[in-house]
Scaffold this motif. Structure first.
Motif, short mmCIF file in Angstrom:
data_model
loop_
_atom_site.label_atom_id
_atom_site.label_comp_id
_atom_site.label_asym_id
_atom_site.label_seq_id
_atom_site.Cartn_x
_atom_site.Cartn_y
_atom_site.Cartn_z
N ASP A 250 0.81 -1.22 0.00
CA ASP A 250 0.00 0.00 0.00
C ASP A 250 0.84 1.27 0.00
O ASP A 250 0.30 2.37 -0.20
N LEU A 251 2.14 1.11 0.23
CA LEU A 251 3.02 2.28 0.24
C LEU A 251 3.70 2.44 -1.12
O LEU A 251 3.85 1.48 -1.88
N SER A 252 4.12 3.65 -1.43
CA SER A 252 4.82 3.90 -2.68
C SER A 252 6.24 3.32 -2.63
O SER A 252 6.74 2.96 -1.54
N VAL A 253 6.85 3.25 -3.78
CA VAL A 253 8.26 2.83 -3.84
C VAL A 253 9.09 3.75 -2.95
O VAL A 253 9.93 3.28 -2.16
N ARG A 254 8.86 5.03 -3.05
CA ARG A 254 9.59 6.01 -2.24
C ARG A 254 9.42 5.73 -0.75
O ARG A 254 10.40 5.74 0.01
N GLU A 255 8.19 5.48 -0.32
CA GLU A 255 7.93 5.24 1.10
C GLU A 255 8.56 3.93 1.57
O GLU A 255 9.07 3.84 2.69
N ASN A 256 8.54 2.91 0.71
CA ASN A 256 9.21 1.65 1.04
C ASN A 256 10.70 1.87 1.26
O ASN A 256 11.30 1.34 2.20
N MET A 257 11.31 2.65 0.39
CA MET A 257 12.74 2.89 0.50
C MET A 257 13.07 3.72 1.74
O MET A 257 14.06 3.45 2.43
N LEU A 258 12.24 4.69 2.04
CA LEU A 258 12.49 5.53 3.21
C LEU A 258 12.38 4.72 4.50
O LEU A 258 13.18 4.88 5.43
N LEU A 259 11.42 3.80 4.56
CA LEU A 259 11.30 2.94 5.73
C LEU A 259 12.52 2.06 5.91
O LEU A 259 12.94 1.77 7.04
N ALA A 260 13.11 1.61 4.80
CA ALA A 260 14.26 0.71 4.87
C ALA A 260 15.54 1.45 5.27
O ALA A 260 16.47 0.83 5.78
N ALA A 261 15.57 2.75 5.03
CA ALA A 261 16.74 3.55 5.41
C ALA A 261 16.60 3.94 6.87
O ALA A 261 16.04 4.98 7.21
N HIS B 135 4.74 5.41 -7.37
CA HIS B 135 3.67 4.44 -7.58
C HIS B 135 3.52 3.52 -6.36
O HIS B 135 4.52 3.19 -5.70
N PRO B 136 2.30 3.04 -6.09
CA PRO B 136 2.13 2.04 -5.03
C PRO B 136 2.92 0.77 -5.36
O PRO B 136 2.86 0.29 -6.50
N ALA B 137 3.64 0.26 -4.39
CA ALA B 137 4.47 -0.93 -4.63
C ALA B 137 3.63 -2.13 -5.07
O ALA B 137 4.10 -2.97 -5.84
N GLY B 138 2.38 -2.20 -4.59
CA GLY B 138 1.53 -3.31 -4.96
C GLY B 138 1.15 -3.34 -6.42
O GLY B 138 0.69 -4.36 -6.93
N LYS B 139 1.33 -2.22 -7.12
CA LYS B 139 0.99 -2.14 -8.55
C LYS B 139 2.16 -2.54 -9.45
O LYS B 139 2.01 -2.61 -10.67
N LEU B 140 3.32 -2.78 -8.87
CA LEU B 140 4.49 -3.15 -9.67
C LEU B 140 4.35 -4.58 -10.17
O LEU B 140 3.62 -5.40 -9.61
N SER B 141 5.08 -4.89 -11.24
CA SER B 141 5.16 -6.27 -11.72
C SER B 141 5.97 -7.12 -10.75
O SER B 141 6.64 -6.58 -9.85
N GLY B 142 5.94 -8.44 -10.92
CA GLY B 142 6.71 -9.32 -10.04
C GLY B 142 8.19 -9.00 -10.07
O GLY B 142 8.85 -8.96 -9.02
#
Length: 244
Positions: free
Chosen positions: A93-104, A134-141
């Motif tokens: 449900d989070l964007s690519v950007r938000e996923n990366m920020l959480l990991a940092a 983009h929401p990470a859930g919308k990305l391809s595998g």
């Protein structure tokens, strides 16, 4: 050559099930070690035991000279270990950007992330820049797998544990992933990688350990295993040459 990670006589129980039966494994520093074996051999359990998600019931796990056998997962992560599970573990449900920020872990906002490192990751995986908002859930595998690896390397790590990164990916994306891991190797990143794609393994592995029935039954050079079809057949039931 020094070993960054060592497992000595590791047994792991999951409930009533005895999964690992005395695993002995070393991961040399600044190399990529492949962990191979048939389904159910204990490869994923080994990674999860190293990460502290399951604790060894016997034996020891040592990272950079420190015993981490019974340490909690957050403490192991803080010591510089990143884990990319087969499920990828992204937040859909989070964007690519938000996923990366959480990991940092050291960053509270995007400006806190090392710009050069982020641009390096964009060079490895251009889709991350393209789908940044983009929401990470919308990305391809394949794009989700790129995001999972990108999250693991957003900060420098002592050790990357990666479970089947090429599973289900198209050949072109697998080749992209291979090139990314080559660059990580060139940057002296220590990686323990579980993989079923033997062409992938042969191209990337420096050393290899083969598991069967919860034990390491062979360890040595990946190049030597790739060149010995009789050994491949005995250990894995197939030939790497059939997967070129």
């Amino acid at each position: 050559m020094s070993n960054l990670l060592s497992l000595r006589g590791v047994h792991t129980h999951i409930g009533a099930y005895h999964i690992l039966h005395g695993v002995d494994l070393v991961v040399p520093a600044n190399q990529l070690t492949m962990l191979l074996g048939r389904n159910g051999a204990g490869k994923t359990t080994t990674l999860r035991t190293i990460m502290g998600l399951w604790h060894a019931s016997q034996g020891s796990v040592t990272l950079d000279g420190q015993d981490i056998t019974q340490k909690p997962t957050p403490e192991i992560a803080q010591s510089g270990v990143a884990y990319v599970p087969e499920s990828m573990g992204i937040f859909s449900d989070l964007s690519v950007r938000e996923n990366m920020l959480l990991a940092a872990r050291g960053a509270r906002k995007l400006d806190d992330i090392d710009t050069d490192r982020l641009e390096w990751i964009f060079g490895l995986f251009p889709a991350m820049k393209k789908f940044w908002l983009h929401p990470a859930g919308k990305l391809s595998g394949g794009q989700k797998q790129m995001l999972a690896v990108s999250r693991a390397i957003i900060e420098p790590r002592k050790l990357l544990l990666i479970d089947e990164p090429s599973k289900g990916l198209a050949p072109a994306i697998i080749q992209n992933m291979i090139e990314a891991f080559r660059q990580l190797k060139a940057a002296n990143t220590t990686i323990l990688l579980v993989e079923q794609n033997f062409n992938f393994a042969r191209q990337l592995g420096d050393s290899v350990a083969v598991m069967d029935d919860g034990r390491v039954v062979h360890s040595g050079s990946m190049a030597e295993l790739a060149a010995d079809e009789a050994l491949q057949a005995r250990l894995l039931g197939l030939s790497l040459g059939a997967h070129q």
